[in-house]
Design a protein around this motif. Structure first.
Motif, PDB file in Angstrom:
ATOM      1  N   CYS A 109       6.898 -43.842  82.413  1.00 24.13           N
ATOM      2  CA  CYS A 109       8.051 -44.202  82.643  1.00 24.13           C
ATOM      3  C   CYS A 109       9.046 -43.537  81.393  1.00 24.13           C
ATOM      4  O   CYS A 109       8.457 -43.754  80.325  1.00 24.13           O
ATOM      5  CB  CYS A 109       8.206 -45.791  82.702  1.00 24.13           C
ATOM      6  N   PRO A 110      10.133 -43.059  81.967  1.00 23.20           N
ATOM      7  CA  PRO A 110      10.959 -42.371  80.911  1.00 23.20           C
ATOM      8  C   PRO A 110      11.714 -43.344  80.289  1.00 23.20           C
ATOM      9  O   PRO A 110      12.511 -43.033  79.265  1.00 23.20           O
ATOM     10  CB  PRO A 110      11.883 -41.569  81.549  1.00 23.20           C
ATOM     11  N   LEU A 111      11.578 -44.714  80.531  1.00 18.97           N
ATOM     12  CA  LEU A 111      12.322 -45.857  79.552  1.00 18.97           C
ATOM     13  C   LEU A 111      11.850 -46.271  78.684  1.00 18.97           C
ATOM     14  O   LEU A 111      10.326 -46.198  78.418  1.00 18.97           O
ATOM     15  CB  LEU A 111      12.701 -46.957  80.691  1.00 18.97           C
ATOM     16  N   TYR A 112      12.554 -47.096  77.583  1.00 20.38           N
ATOM     17  CA  TYR A 112      11.904 -47.570  76.459  1.00 20.38           C
ATOM     18  C   TYR A 112      11.906 -49.007  76.610  1.00 20.38           C
ATOM     19  O   TYR A 112      12.588 -49.731  77.776  1.00 20.38           O
ATOM     20  CB  TYR A 112      12.526 -47.245  75.200  1.00 20.38           C
ATOM     21  N   PRO A 113      10.989 -49.863  76.165  1.00 24.10           N
ATOM     22  CA  PRO A 113      10.880 -51.397  76.498  1.00 24.10           C
ATOM     23  C   PRO A 113      12.114 -52.260  76.170  1.00 24.10           C
ATOM     24  O   PRO A 113      12.460 -53.094  76.771  1.00 24.10           O
ATOM     25  CB  PRO A 113       9.626 -51.762  75.206  1.00 24.10           C
ATOM     26  N   HIS A 114      13.060 -51.736  75.136  1.00 21.24           N
ATOM     27  CA  HIS A 114      14.318 -52.417  74.743  1.00 21.24           C
ATOM     28  C   HIS A 114      15.345 -51.875  76.019  1.00 21.24           C
ATOM     29  O   HIS A 114      16.477 -52.636  75.718  1.00 21.24           O
ATOM     30  CB  HIS A 114      14.866 -52.017  73.483  1.00 21.24           C
ATOM     31  N   ASN A 115      15.283 -50.773  76.918  1.00 21.82           N
ATOM     32  CA  ASN A 115      16.257 -50.644  77.830  1.00 21.82           C
ATOM     33  C   ASN A 115      16.604 -51.739  78.645  1.00 21.82           C
ATOM     34  O   ASN A 115      15.509 -52.406  79.142  1.00 21.82           O
ATOM     35  CB  ASN A 115      15.855 -49.518  78.630  1.00 21.82           C
ATOM     36  N   PRO A 116      17.857 -52.104  78.828  1.00 21.93           N
ATOM     37  CA  PRO A 116      18.172 -53.265  79.705  1.00 21.93           C
ATOM     38  C   PRO A 116      17.704 -53.222  81.173  1.00 21.93           C
ATOM     39  O   PRO A 116      17.495 -54.091  81.850  1.00 21.93           O
ATOM     40  CB  PRO A 116      19.773 -53.387  79.756  1.00 21.93           C
ATOM     41  N   GLU A 117      17.495 -51.845  81.649  1.00 22.93           N
ATOM     42  CA  GLU A 117      16.872 -51.786  83.046  1.00 22.93           C
ATOM     43  C   GLU A 117      15.267 -52.146  83.135  1.00 22.93           C
ATOM     44  O   GLU A 117      15.090 -52.065  84.320  1.00 22.93           O
ATOM     45  CB  GLU A 117      17.199 -50.167  83.426  1.00 22.93           C
ATOM     46  N   VAL A 118      14.711 -52.327  82.206  1.00 23.08           N
ATOM     47  CA  VAL A 118      13.336 -52.510  82.089  1.00 23.08           C
ATOM     48  C   VAL A 118      13.068 -54.092  82.309  1.00 23.08           C
ATOM     49  O   VAL A 118      13.428 -55.006  81.274  1.00 23.08           O
ATOM     50  CB  VAL A 118      12.599 -51.916  80.884  1.00 23.08           C
ATOM     51  N   LEU A 119      12.304 -54.433  83.110  1.00 26.66           N
ATOM     52  CA  LEU A 119      11.936 -55.931  83.250  1.00 26.66           C
ATOM     53  C   LEU A 119      10.322 -55.837  83.074  1.00 26.66           C
ATOM     54  O   LEU A 119       9.718 -55.399  83.798  1.00 26.66           O
ATOM     55  CB  LEU A 119      11.921 -56.476  84.812  1.00 26.66           C
ATOM     56  N   LEU A 120       9.942 -56.284  81.789  1.00 27.70           N
ATOM     57  CA  LEU A 120       8.591 -56.017  81.434  1.00 27.70           C
ATOM     58  C   LEU A 120       7.557 -56.924  82.094  1.00 27.70           C
ATOM     59  O   LEU A 120       6.385 -56.867  82.079  1.00 27.70           O
ATOM     60  CB  LEU A 120       8.793 -56.322  79.932  1.00 27.70           C
TER      61      LEU A 120
END
Length: 417
Positions: free
Chosen positions: A323-334
């Motif tokens: 995934c190109p996103l980081y855990p702190h990105n608002p688009e990410v639901l962990l």
């Protein structure tokens, strides 16, 4: 062929109701749906890549919103968008090469040749900026005045030249769609065969008489361990059961059925057994850009135990899970909370309701998260279908699969908005 919107609505329904199990199946079906969208999308003569990108983004937004926790959906949407940009760049570069050849071979008009050289230099400079580039080179060509790009001819040849340009644009449109669909087919094939490609590396990492620990159930881990056994490696596997869904029971049965020595343990016994273990090998739900891992709940406990006893912690993941996103990105639901019924049946839970106060609010709350986050500092090695990589290298590997413009999948606002 079924209408695209019917296919999209059917897939959206499956995502919302969690009817698709596993990241691989989700990624494959997402890629197949986007292939159908691209195949049925009508593109204009100008900005063909932009039309395809907008169509994919329109569908991708809906798919991601339907199940935000299934990051494989967003990964594939972004991979397809990157494919469109790359194929458009390839065709545009070829067109620029054609202009260069035409300029060199045309000795009749020096001024026109100079105009072609100027266009080529500007376009090539734009092409060399970066792989994660903002605009497509197609825009540069389309915005160029006709007089600069096309040699002037007599009026008698104007009609035939216009027809030739129209045919070239139509041919390029068909070529772009064809190349994109071929690339998406290759992506689907990579998703389908990722288990085999990862399993081929098993003999390099599993050695004779080792003890391997894993948690839960993962087909990638199953094929990886079985491939090592096929290479005449003799080893034992400890399987943590993966409560509360107990997916480890399924994996233990599969391993025994394939002839591997298997020991099933409880999750709480991981620290007690880790001193006997030579290596931890686990699957992943997703791998983030910083090298962090989203995995089934309980995985962080295993990673901490491995670190405490200096046991290598190895994560197996296909490229569709990167995934190109980081855990702190608002688009990410962990994470997401699963049903309390996996821990308590309804009868037991209803006995804990406070009916005396009249509010009906429970005195007992049940929290059942689906996933854990394992930070990159706890991971020793990632094994993907492209080879083994250190956690610090994952951001670079991930950057090869995605474009910076597509990290947030959102359609461009129209002029009327």
């Amino acid at each position: 062929m079924p209408d695209t919107q019917v296919l999209v609505n059917d897939f959206l329904n499956k995502l919302k109701k969690r009817k698709i199990e596993g990241s691989q199946a989700t990624a494959r079906q997402t890629a197949e749906l986007l292939r159908s969208v691209i195949s049925q999308q009508r593109v204009p003569y100008t900005n063909q890549a932009g039309a395809l990108i907008d169509a994919v983004k329109a569908v991708g937004e809906q798919l991601i919103a339907a199940n935000p926790v299934e990051l494989a959906v967003g990964n594939i949407v972004r991979r397809v968008l990157h494919i469109i940009r790359e194929e458009d760049l390839s065709l545009t570069t070829a067109a620029i090469g054609g202009l260069n050849l035409s300029a060199v071979s045309d000795d009749e008009n020096d001024d026109d040749r100079d105009g072609d050289s100027t266009l080529s230099a500007a376009a090539v400079a734009a092409a060399a900026r970066s792989t994660l580039r903002p605009p497509s080179l197609q825009t540069l060509l389309e915005d160029t005045p006709v007089s600069a790009a096309v040699p002037q001819t007599s009026s008698s040849g104007g009609d035939s030249e216009g027809k030739s340009k129209s045919a070239d644009k139509s041919s390029r449109s068909r070529k772009l769609k064809h190349d994109v669909i071929e690339a998406v087919n290759e992506l689907i094939q990579d998703i389908v065969t990722c288990h085999e490609q990862i399993a081929e590396q098993a003999v390099e990492h599993i050695h004779q008489n080792e003890v391997i620990l894993t948690l839960g159930s993962s087909r990638t881990v199953l094929e990886f361990l079985f491939a090592a056994k096929e290479k005449k490696r003799s080893f034992r596997v400890f399987v943590a059961e993966g409560a509360p869904r107990y997916q480890g029971h399924l994996l233990a049965k599969e391993l025994v059925a394939r002839g591997l020595q298997t020991t099933l343990i409880t999750d709480s016994a991981v620290f007690a057994m880790i001193s006997r273990v030579n290596m931890v090998i686990v699957g992943a739900h997703a791998v983030m850009a910083n090298g962090g891992v989203i995995a089934p709940v309980g995985m962080n406990l295993v990673a901490l135990a491995a670190q405490k006893h200096a046991v290598p912690f190895v994560v197996l993941a296909g490229s569709h899970k990167l995934c190109p996103l980081y855990p702190h990105n608002p688009e990410v639901l962990l994470n997401e909370l699963r049903s309390p019924s996996e821990l308590l049946d309804f009868g037991e839970f209803s006995d804990c309701m406070d009916f005396g106060s009249g509010s009906g609010s429970p005195l007992l709350h049940v929290v059942n998260p689906a996933f854990d986050y394992v930070p990159p500092k706890l991971v020793s090695l990632f094994i993907t279908d492209t080879g083994g990589h250190n956690p610090s290298y994952m951001y670079r590997l991930i950057a090869d699969y995605y474009s910076a413009d597509d990290l947030v999948v959102q359609r461009r606002a129209t002029a009327g908005n």
